[in-house]
Structures are given as structure tokens and as C-alpha cells.
Enzyme design. Sequence first.
Site, PDB file in Angstrom:
ATOM      1  N   GLU A 292       0.707  -1.075   0.019  1.00  0.00           N
ATOM      2  CA  GLU A 292       0.052  -0.064   0.121  1.00  0.00           C
ATOM      3  C   GLU A 292       0.930   1.403   0.171  1.00  0.00           C
ATOM      4  OE1 GLU A 292      -3.933  -1.666   2.266  1.00  0.00           O
ATOM      5  OE2 GLU A 292      -2.385  -0.740   3.430  1.00  0.00           O
ATOM      6  N   GLU A 366      -6.749  -7.403  -1.407  1.00  0.00           N
ATOM      7  CA  GLU A 366      -7.296  -7.723  -0.190  1.00  0.00           C
ATOM      8  C   GLU A 366      -8.750  -7.296  -0.455  1.00  0.00           C
ATOM      9  OE1 GLU A 366      -5.680  -5.257   2.903  1.00  0.00           O
ATOM     10  OE2 GLU A 366      -3.813  -6.173   2.878  1.00  0.00           O
TER      11      GLU A 366
END
Length: 718
Positions: A292, A366
Site C-alpha cells: 500500500e 485484499e
Amino acid sequence: MQGSASLTVQSLPLCLGLWIPAQRTPESAALGSGQQRGDGSSVGRGLLGLAVMGPPPRFSPHLAWRRILCIFFLPFISSGFAPRIKYTDKFIFGKEPLTSSKPRASTVPFFPAVRFNWSHLTPLELKDRSVGLQAEEGVGRNPYFTLEGHEFLIFGGSIHYFRVPREYWRDRLLKLRACGFNTVTTYVPWNLHEPESGKFDFSGNLDLEAFVLLAAEVGLWVILRPGPYVCSELDLGGLPSRLLQDPTTQLRTTNRTFVEAVDKYFDHLIARVVPLQYHKGGPIIAVQVENEYGSFNKDKNYMPYLHKALLERGVVELLLTSDNTNKVLNGHIKGVLATINMNSFRADTFEQLFKVQKNKPILIMEYWVGWFDTWGKRHTPTDAGDVENTVTEFIQLDISFNVYMFHGGTNFGFMNGGIHFTHYRAVITSYDYDAVLTEAGDYTDKYFKLRKLFQSVFVTPLPLLPKPTHKAVYPSMRLSLYLPLWDVLQYLNRPVVSRTPLNMENLPIHGGNGQAFGLVLYEATICSGGRLHVEARDAAQVFLNETSLGILADETQNVDVPTITECQLLRILVENQGRVNFSWKIQDQRKGIIGSVTINSVPLENFTIYSLEMRTSFFRRLRTAIWRPVSDDHLGPAFYLGTLKAGSSPRDTFLALPSWKYGFVFINGRNLGRYWNIGPQGTLYLPGAWLNPGNNEIILFEKRKSGSYIYSTDKPVL
């Protein structure tokens, strides 16, 4: 968590009367093309190729008035309708059901009659290996993954080995496989594996290689997420706290101090990973570059540096990045597959992803089926039906996905992180995450819904379900002995003496690595009262000798010290409740006393500093102490001793502490984690694998006030 569009593919209105003849499926073939079923209905297709069971159409040269109204009002039917079309407009519909061994023809898909057969695509079955996981471009069709040349969808689920007792790894992996998943994903926490610079720990519950090989044995592929930063609601996002010693070190950048530490860690870690790769006969089919980074985005050279670092150390499998849907442009790397994280479909779900890679298969790295909890905030579960619907859409759209979390486990010890947006909040001990399996590994409604869905799309039957893990209720425990913290100082390691207070990370202990977790006690002599000011993080208790003066937390940094006639001992007990694990605030996460200590603006000097890390060696020394009988309602920090009687065959249980306030529970020297009466967590998970037959030592470190009983229950409170 973000909201989601309200309309799903399954709920698209059929009021237009549009009806498309169905492809030949096993059911329709048996009936004959266009033939009616026994109940008078026929098999047809609604919008977007969705299978629709209903009566045969009535063809008419005139539109019925209801159809005219539907056409007129179609744009206004649902606010979720337009976004749903928007995120699907890049997908190609109308292909043969996916199989692993033959190309798909250009006919309308019939779901759930899509049938997958990947029984030969498992780590144990697939012996001849040459090409591994590949991202293939689609010509007149959706892009797709292949594994050894066979079309393949990743059905992944996250399990973090370091949050699950090693004795239960097999059970959790078998349940993942039995549900229908083909891949397990896991982070690798740097701060746990290299607690001190150059000293590595891959033993016991941190045996990464054993976990990966066990996944292969069970029949699962592995996607590894080695960081160095992993977030994962871990303390400092999994980065070692010693990196905070030098304020000039810039985390997650190409700052020389930081990348030198990363290089040394990767030299050791990746050497362990390389033999476990697909091309070496192992189960690792993909490796993630950092995590991320688009949300951090401090240094455009950082991600390419890590990409190169992995390649130079021998990583040959598919590389990928992972970012939130609106941060892909910041986090992707040229030549590396970009993946996204999400909890529901939105109008702009794929907007940035399609800008960086237009013709690559989609992997939801995710898919959040729940969320983590923080102390003082209500637990909010997610709907199992919503999860089922979203996963159904993934399969319909040929989207690979990873369920985060399949099994969350527990933040044992002090490993939890924290968040700080408007106010700081620590992540709770349980990492249940409202996942597919509970914190204790039990089945949920989500599990059974997903298993039923996956079974409907597989040619071969799923493995049998592992037996549920039974829980026990043990006799209640009254902790009858205690030691005030002040009596315990002699059993701690030698204190640090410093003219000024030192933060936790800069304590000259552990070979210069400082203190990572736990609490720190600062003592200084004062000879006058007044306004005490302390810059401490996270929570500080202030004492004059053994008398509590108050608690410092959040914005509260001052407490009044009463007038004294002779010199007294000022004590400040500071706890690291969990370093922030997300956002730029990771750069400023030093714990303990992080500034000066003053009384009436005059700095205090000459501190004695005790480190309370609560390691097993400390509890071994504590067994030689002379414990006192518990007095009623003892105030202040203290250790309490009791016995848990587990019988001859210990099982999992949960500990409830209704009359206790705040502290930590240790079983046979193992730290189960933090309890706190503000909730939402009301019990602590105690694995049966950590209990001995018969008597077990239980020690509480209660920071505020003594309680009475500890209760065992077979059901968690969250």
C-alpha cells in the site's frame, strides 16, 4: 470502511422484458434447446448474461405498458445502478464456462454452471514446472491468469502464521482448503523476525518456512507479502522500532540508513524464500513488493529500489503491488502487476487500475470481509450475504481475489498497532476481524456460504470439513497472591541512569537496539510540588512514591503535584499501547517519555529508568519472589498470581475478567495480550495448546485496581 453501491448484478431489474436464450448447460441440454422445464418454465438469460429461471417470454408486436414505464424510469430506479454498469463496462461477457485445460468459446456464460477443475493444479500434483503464474492478455475476452499454461483463478485467503499458535496451523490451512480456496497469503513481520539488528528469529511460531511447506502439503499455493512494511495492524506496520532512534532516518524511503537496514534484512529473509518458490518446487507463486505504498507516496525511487532488491536476491515468481483503489497511480511500478484492495464494488473501483494496466487480469489482493477493532469503539460485524454476493461477482467477472482475513487470529503479546487520524486508538488484542473463521478457528456463516458457493463451481467435490475444535470451561480462578510493582523492580534488569529522560527506542539496552514493546518506569527525586508537565506516549500513570497523582493520555500532559516538605520519589509509568501502523505518522512513533519533564517549567534531571518488557526470563526470576496475600481493593500497578486447573486434556477457552480494569494476562509465561474494561473485547483467547495438563501458572499485571475472579468460558465476547 467505505460504503458500497446498493445494486448488485443479481438484483438488476428484469422488468424490461429482455430475455436472451440460454447457452447449452448440463441442465438446458437435458431439456433441449428452448424446451420447457417440467414446471412450465424455461431456462433463459437476463441482463449481463445472468442465468434467469422464469416463464417463457410472450412475444408481442406491442410493448406492454409496464415495459414502457420501466424503460422510462430505468435511469432513476437505483442510485447503485449506474455505478454498477460503470465498473463492469471494461469487462467482456459472453464466454464459455472457465476450465483449466481448454480455451473458452464466445458464448454467454451461465453462472453458477461455471465449472472449474483445478484438481491437478496443486503443489503436490504439479511436478513438471516451467512457467509458473502468468498474467495473460485477453484478445476478445477478459485477461486471465495461467498456472503452468492452464487457466487459473486465484481463490486466496489470508492467514498470518505469527497470529496463530503453531500447533493450529494445520487445522486452519485444512479449513481454508476445505472451504474451496486454492491459495493462502501471509505477511512477514520484520519487527518480529529481527528483534535486534543482525539477530534473526524464525523459530517456533515464527517458522515461516515450516508454514509455507505445510501449506504445500495441504494443497495450497502461497502468495508471500514480505514487506519490509506490511501494515497489518501491527506495531509500526511491522517495521523494527529501532529505526526510530535516529530522527533523520526516513522510513519507507531510499534514505541511506533505512535501505541499509532493509538490505541486511532482505539478505537473510529472501535467502529463506528463494528455495520455496514455484520454480524451485515450492508453493510460492507470487511475491508482493512492499504494501500500500500509494497511500504513503514519499519517494518515487523507493518502490523501484525494492523491486530491484527482490530480483537481485533471486525472486523469479510473479511480482505485484497492492493499493487501495484510489491510490494505485501512486503505488504501482512499471512492469509489476498492480492489484487493489476493497470491501465492496463502487463506481470508481477499477478507474485507476485500468489507467495503469488496461489488459491484465484483476486480482483483489485484499477483499475485506470484516474490519479490525480498536479499544473503546463498538464492534461492527459485516453481513455474510454481502460477502457471498461480492465473491459471486468476482467469479462472474473472472476476477481473482484474496479474502482478508480468512482467519485473523490474535495479537498475542504486545504486537498490536494503533491508528491516529483525529485521536489515537490502540488495536485490540483479538484480530478476529469478523473473518471467515473466528479468532479461535471456528466456522462461521460466511464460511458455509462461501463453501457452498465454491462447491457449486467446482467439478470435483471439496475435501471433508475438519472437525470443530471443542472449547472447555475451567473452574473460576481467584488470584490470592500479589506483588506491587515497586516490590518487583529488583527482579527487572539493571535500570538505566540518565540525566534526562530517554524514550523507549533510545534506551541503551539490548546491544543498542533499545526497547520495542511493553512499559517503562521513570523515577526522579523532587523536593517541591507544583504543575508537572510530561510529554509521554501513550498512557502515563504518575505517582508520588506509591500514591497515584493521575493519568496522562492523549492531550492531557499536566498533573498537579501537592506541596511537599521533604524530597520525594516521582514515578512515571508509561506504556506503549501500540505504534501507529498506517499513514505518515509512523515517522513519529517514539514511545515512553518523548520530551522534557518539568515542574513549574523547571526541567527535572537525573532519572532512573526501568524497562518492563515482560519477557519469559523475567517471569522465571519472579518465581523466586515472596508473594503477599491480596488485600482488598489494592490500588496501583501490581502482579497477581493464581492457578488455572486444566485437567488431563487441555482445550481452548476464553478468559473473562469482569472485575478487573486494565492490564495483561500471562499463562505459563506467555503473554495472551491486553484486557481493558472499556471494550469492545470482553474475553481473551487462551489456546489449549499453550496449557499443561493439570495446574497452569496465571499472572495478571493489573495497572489500576485489583479485581476478584477470572472466569473461563467457551464463548468469546466481542
